[in-house]
Design an enzyme around this catalytic site. Structure first.
Site, PDB file in Angstrom:
ATOM      1  N   LYS A  57      13.854 -17.797   0.292  1.00  0.00           N
ATOM      2  CA  LYS A  57      15.279 -18.112   0.238  1.00  0.00           C
ATOM      3  C   LYS A  57      15.494 -19.611   0.193  1.00  0.00           C
ATOM      4  O   LYS A  57      14.861 -20.341   0.928  1.00  0.00           O
ATOM      5  CB  LYS A  57      15.967 -17.581   1.500  1.00  0.00           C
ATOM      6  CG  LYS A  57      16.459 -16.163   1.347  1.00  0.00           C
ATOM      7  CD  LYS A  57      17.331 -15.757   2.517  1.00  0.00           C
ATOM      8  CE  LYS A  57      17.610 -14.268   2.449  1.00  0.00           C
ATOM      9  NZ  LYS A  57      18.045 -13.721   3.729  1.00  0.00           N
ATOM     10  N   LYS A 104      17.975  -6.820   6.043  1.00  0.00           N
ATOM     11  CA  LYS A 104      17.438  -7.201   7.348  1.00  0.00           C
ATOM     12  C   LYS A 104      16.329  -6.227   7.723  1.00  0.00           C
ATOM     13  O   LYS A 104      16.448  -5.030   7.494  1.00  0.00           O
ATOM     14  CB  LYS A 104      18.523  -7.133   8.429  1.00  0.00           C
ATOM     15  CG  LYS A 104      19.789  -7.860   8.093  1.00  0.00           C
ATOM     16  CD  LYS A 104      19.664  -9.342   8.383  1.00  0.00           C
ATOM     17  CE  LYS A 104      20.964 -10.098   8.242  1.00  0.00           C
ATOM     18  NZ  LYS A 104      21.838  -9.652   7.137  1.00  0.00           N
ATOM     19  N   ASP A 160      22.163  -8.227  -2.598  1.00  0.00           N
ATOM     20  CA  ASP A 160      21.871  -7.333  -1.469  1.00  0.00           C
ATOM     21  C   ASP A 160      23.113  -6.572  -1.017  1.00  0.00           C
ATOM     22  O   ASP A 160      23.027  -5.689  -0.172  1.00  0.00           O
ATOM     23  CB  ASP A 160      21.260  -8.125  -0.309  1.00  0.00           C
ATOM     24  CG  ASP A 160      22.158  -9.259   0.162  1.00  0.00           C
ATOM     25  OD1 ASP A 160      23.113  -9.595  -0.552  1.00  0.00           O
ATOM     26  OD2 ASP A 160      21.899  -9.802   1.253  1.00  0.00           O
ATOM     27  N   THR A 167      28.070 -15.198  11.425  1.00  0.00           N
ATOM     28  CA  THR A 167      26.936 -15.217  12.357  1.00  0.00           C
ATOM     29  C   THR A 167      26.768 -16.576  13.015  1.00  0.00           C
ATOM     30  O   THR A 167      26.019 -16.723  13.962  1.00  0.00           O
ATOM     31  CB  THR A 167      25.617 -14.859  11.649  1.00  0.00           C
ATOM     32  OG1 THR A 167      25.534 -15.637  10.458  1.00  0.00           O
ATOM     33  CG2 THR A 167      25.559 -13.398  11.312  1.00  0.00           C
ATOM     34  N   LYS A 207      16.791 -23.271   3.261  1.00  0.00           N
ATOM     35  CA  LYS A 207      16.160 -23.294   4.578  1.00  0.00           C
ATOM     36  C   LYS A 207      15.030 -24.302   4.555  1.00  0.00           C
ATOM     37  O   LYS A 207      14.326 -24.422   3.572  1.00  0.00           O
ATOM     38  CB  LYS A 207      15.569 -21.916   4.888  1.00  0.00           C
ATOM     39  CG  LYS A 207      16.623 -20.879   5.140  1.00  0.00           C
ATOM     40  CD  LYS A 207      16.315 -20.111   6.409  1.00  0.00           C
ATOM     41  CE  LYS A 207      17.538 -19.422   6.959  1.00  0.00           C
ATOM     42  NZ  LYS A 207      17.664 -18.048   6.536  1.00  0.00           N
ATOM     43  N   THR A 208      14.859 -24.987   5.632  1.00  0.00           N
ATOM     44  CA  THR A 208      13.668 -25.803   5.795  1.00  0.00           C
ATOM     45  C   THR A 208      12.936 -25.232   6.991  1.00  0.00           C
ATOM     46  O   THR A 208      13.411 -24.303   7.624  1.00  0.00           O
ATOM     47  CB  THR A 208      14.028 -27.275   6.081  1.00  0.00           C
ATOM     48  OG1 THR A 208      14.724 -27.323   7.318  1.00  0.00           O
ATOM     49  CG2 THR A 208      14.880 -27.848   4.985  1.00  0.00           C
ATOM     50  N   HIS A 253      25.330 -19.617   1.786  1.00  0.00           N
ATOM     51  CA  HIS A 253      26.653 -19.042   1.513  1.00  0.00           C
ATOM     52  C   HIS A 253      27.315 -19.649   0.285  1.00  0.00           C
ATOM     53  O   HIS A 253      28.300 -19.123  -0.217  1.00  0.00           O
ATOM     54  CB  HIS A 253      27.598 -19.306   2.688  1.00  0.00           C
ATOM     55  CG  HIS A 253      27.233 -18.578   3.940  1.00  0.00           C
ATOM     56  ND1 HIS A 253      26.893 -19.234   5.097  1.00  0.00           N
ATOM     57  CD2 HIS A 253      27.154 -17.257   4.211  1.00  0.00           C
ATOM     58  CE1 HIS A 253      26.627 -18.345   6.044  1.00  0.00           C
ATOM     59  NE2 HIS A 253      26.755 -17.124   5.534  1.00  0.00           N
ATOM     60  N   GLN A 265      32.651  -1.844   5.755  1.00  0.00           N
ATOM     61  CA  GLN A 265      32.817  -2.724   4.596  1.00  0.00           C
ATOM     62  C   GLN A 265      33.509  -1.989   3.446  1.00  0.00           C
ATOM     63  O   GLN A 265      34.308  -2.570   2.729  1.00  0.00           O
ATOM     64  CB  GLN A 265      31.463  -3.290   4.141  1.00  0.00           C
ATOM     65  CG  GLN A 265      31.625  -4.324   3.041  1.00  0.00           C
ATOM     66  CD  GLN A 265      30.373  -5.130   2.789  1.00  0.00           C
ATOM     67  OE1 GLN A 265      29.533  -5.291   3.660  1.00  0.00           O
ATOM     68  NE2 GLN A 265      30.251  -5.645   1.576  1.00  0.00           N
ATOM     69  N   HIS A 270      26.268 -22.111   5.685  1.00  0.00           N
ATOM     70  CA  HIS A 270      25.116 -22.904   5.279  1.00  0.00           C
ATOM     71  C   HIS A 270      24.906 -22.760   3.783  1.00  0.00           C
ATOM     72  O   HIS A 270      25.666 -22.062   3.105  1.00  0.00           O
ATOM     73  CB  HIS A 270      23.874 -22.519   6.087  1.00  0.00           C
ATOM     74  CG  HIS A 270      23.540 -21.058   6.057  1.00  0.00           C
ATOM     75  ND1 HIS A 270      22.946 -20.457   4.977  1.00  0.00           N
ATOM     76  CD2 HIS A 270      23.740 -20.087   6.977  1.00  0.00           C
ATOM     77  CE1 HIS A 270      22.792 -19.174   5.227  1.00  0.00           C
ATOM     78  NE2 HIS A 270      23.267 -18.920   6.434  1.00  0.00           N
ATOM     79  N   ARG A 285      20.047  -6.049  14.429  1.00  0.00           N
ATOM     80  CA  ARG A 285      20.624  -7.334  14.803  1.00  0.00           C
ATOM     81  C   ARG A 285      21.107  -7.334  16.244  1.00  0.00           C
ATOM     82  O   ARG A 285      21.593  -6.340  16.755  1.00  0.00           O
ATOM     83  CB  ARG A 285      21.817  -7.600  13.876  1.00  0.00           C
ATOM     84  CG  ARG A 285      22.558  -8.867  14.147  1.00  0.00           C
ATOM     85  CD  ARG A 285      22.378  -9.890  13.051  1.00  0.00           C
ATOM     86  NE  ARG A 285      22.721  -9.386  11.748  1.00  0.00           N
ATOM     87  CZ  ARG A 285      23.947  -9.535  11.213  1.00  0.00           C
ATOM     88  NH1 ARG A 285      24.902 -10.084  11.892  1.00  0.00           N
ATOM     89  NH2 ARG A 285      24.177  -9.118  10.008  1.00  0.00           N
TER      90      ARG A 285
END
Length: 430
Positions: free
Chosen positions: A233, A85, A198, A43, A236-237, A51, A177, A48, A89
């Site tokens: 999560k 999600k 997930d 994506t 993340k900031t 992952h 998948q 990040h 998307r």
RNA sequence: GGGGGUUUGUCCGAGUGGUUAAAGGAGACGGACUGUAAAUCCGUUCGCUAUGCGUACACAGGUUCGAAUCCUGUAGCCCCCA
């Protein structure tokens, strides 16, 4: 690490959320080296922190002698995984996707060993999906998917119940998948798929398909999601994700992210993300409990992670910057030192002549540096005592900057609040 | 199509025709404390050439010495009737 220890280690680290047929899986892993795959959604052009759990999982398997496959989803990325999600998307353009696949692939090389007997493989499912016609796919793969079972999957159900709904495209995602797993089993003898919790639905879909199409038993293993103690999560900031790409998130910022991890989360991070061994883990846990102020665990975590992602040089510069930034006044530095330390701090250039004569009004300098949005805000900040010049607090609103205020040959360091820095470089043209 | 209501600053939300740049809350940003934490406490939160000035209460116009507050029109949202 041997395979026997691997399972033990994973369990100890809390990395096993669910598995299919654990007894059999364990036997398989001990019988001979296996191939295990995890899929990554391209994506963005960089991975990040979110992952990292998965990347580390592959790495752990590799270190135990198994072959990891990092599957970058060039094809599946075109569809969008509805798991976890809440909304449909937006589709990425093929060009964007390709550059993301390249970027992510390049980063993988940093964590996995790509040669030798258990060398990792980097595959892109676009390679085997692009030539697969819709009709053939429906006949080979679609036929094996009872809609009833698909409807039962959590990812589908939750979306059907929500406002957002679910398009046919995303509904079909799991077929792709699932087929990846079958393909990898057939072509690369890969019988294990791992992923975040997930991914359970997608993984089990692949296992079912493997049984139907190949008559083979495949295995799945999911890890818990990396969340903070209050359920959000990690990685993340407010400003967004913590990237592995140093151009997106500097080593310093990256290091700081881990330093600031909450006490309640730090030990879990160490278990999930690092390869720190049990004895050290225990002593860090003990220290966090008895002397949290030292933040020994955070420092160790930050050091380990930064070194892994940004190397010896990255950790050195992050630590150097930290000691200066959180230290005292900045004086008699050199441009070279400051440049390195503040590599990721926004800097602006202006003509040196402003420093001569009367000097440069601090309020203007603050605006120029973008630390404040308006002169009102600049004045307010000074009144509040949140403005620092070379780490020395400025209390007088009328201060004018002159040559004497330079921290090094041509640089001056402004700061607003505790952690927001800006550099001003003075240039002499002509 | 007819009738009624509503529209305030980043968000929620008060607001009597006259110290209303607009109560209160949230958020954000600072400061103190601390561990570069949490909690707590305090301050700030439209702009400017700044003890003053300019803009601002959906938009446009009007009444008034004076309007976020009254009137008219326009737009958005909500409800009722057809």
């Amino acid at each position: 690490m041997t395979t026997k220890n691997l399972i033990e280690d994973l369990r100890w680290r809390g990395l096993i959320h669910q598995t299919t047929d654990e007894a059999e899986l364990s036997k398989l892993l001990q019988s001979e080296p296996q191939t295990i795959y995890i899929g990554f959604d391209p994506t963005a052009s960089s991975l990040h922190v979110g992952h990292l759990m998965q990347v580390m999982m592959l790495r752990r398997f590799q270190q135990a002698g198994h072959r990891p496959i990092a599957l970058v989803g060039g094809a599946t990325g075109m569809i969008g995984d509805p798991s976890g999600k809440s909304e449909e998307r937006n589709l990425l353009s093929p060009e964007q996707l390709q550059s993301n696949v390249d970027g992510v692939g390049k980063q993988m090389k940093q964590f996995l060993v790509f040669d030798g007997s258990s060398g990792a493989k980097l595959l892109n499912n676009f390679d085997w999906m692009q030539g697969y016609s819709y009709l053939e796919f429906l006949r080979d793969v679609g036929k094996n998917f009872p809609v009833g079972a698909m409807m039962g999957k959590e990812s589908v159900r939750s979306r059907l119940e929500s406002e957002a709904g679910l398009s046919y495209t995303e509904f079909s995602y799991m077929l792709l998948q699932a087929y990846d797993f079958v393909y990898l089993c057939r072509e690369h003898n890969c019988r294990i798929q791992a992923g975040g919790s997930d991914q359970w639905g997608n993984i089990t879909a692949g296992i079912d398909l493997g049984r139907r199409m190949l008559g083979k038993q495949l295995f799945g293993l999911t890890a818990p999601l990396l969340t903070t103690s209050d359920g959000r999560k990690m990685g993340k900031t407010e400003k967004g994700a913590i990237w592995l790409d140093p151009d997106r998130t500097s080593p310093y910022e990256f290091y700081q992210y881990w330093i600031n991890v909450d006490d309640a989360d730090v030990m879990r991070c160490i278990a999930y993300l690092t390869e720190i061994h049990r004895d050290e883990y225990d002593s860090l846990a003990e220290q966090t409990a008895s002397d949290p102020g030292r933040r020994g665990a955070q420092k160790r975590l930050a050091q380990w992670m930064t070194e892994l992602v940004h190397g010896a040089e990255g950790i050195a510069s992050a630590q150097r910057a930290t000691s200066i930034l959180f230290g005292g006044e900045i004086e008699k530095a050199t441009d070279a030192q400051l440049g390195q330390i503040f590599a990721d701090v926004p800097s602006v250039e202006t003509d040196r002549s402003v420093l001569s004569g009367e000097g440069w009004w601090i309020v203007e300098a603050l605006q120029k540096s973008s630390l404040v949005k308006s002169s009102s805000e600049a004045r307010r900040s000074i009144k509040e005592g949140s403005v620092y010049l070379n780490n020395r607090r400025v209390t007088d609103m009328d201060v004018r900057l002159t040559e004497a205020d330079l921290a090094s040959e041509t640089v001056l360091v402004l700061r607003r609040g505790k952690k927001k820095y800006a550099l001003i470089r003075f240039t002499t043209n002509r």
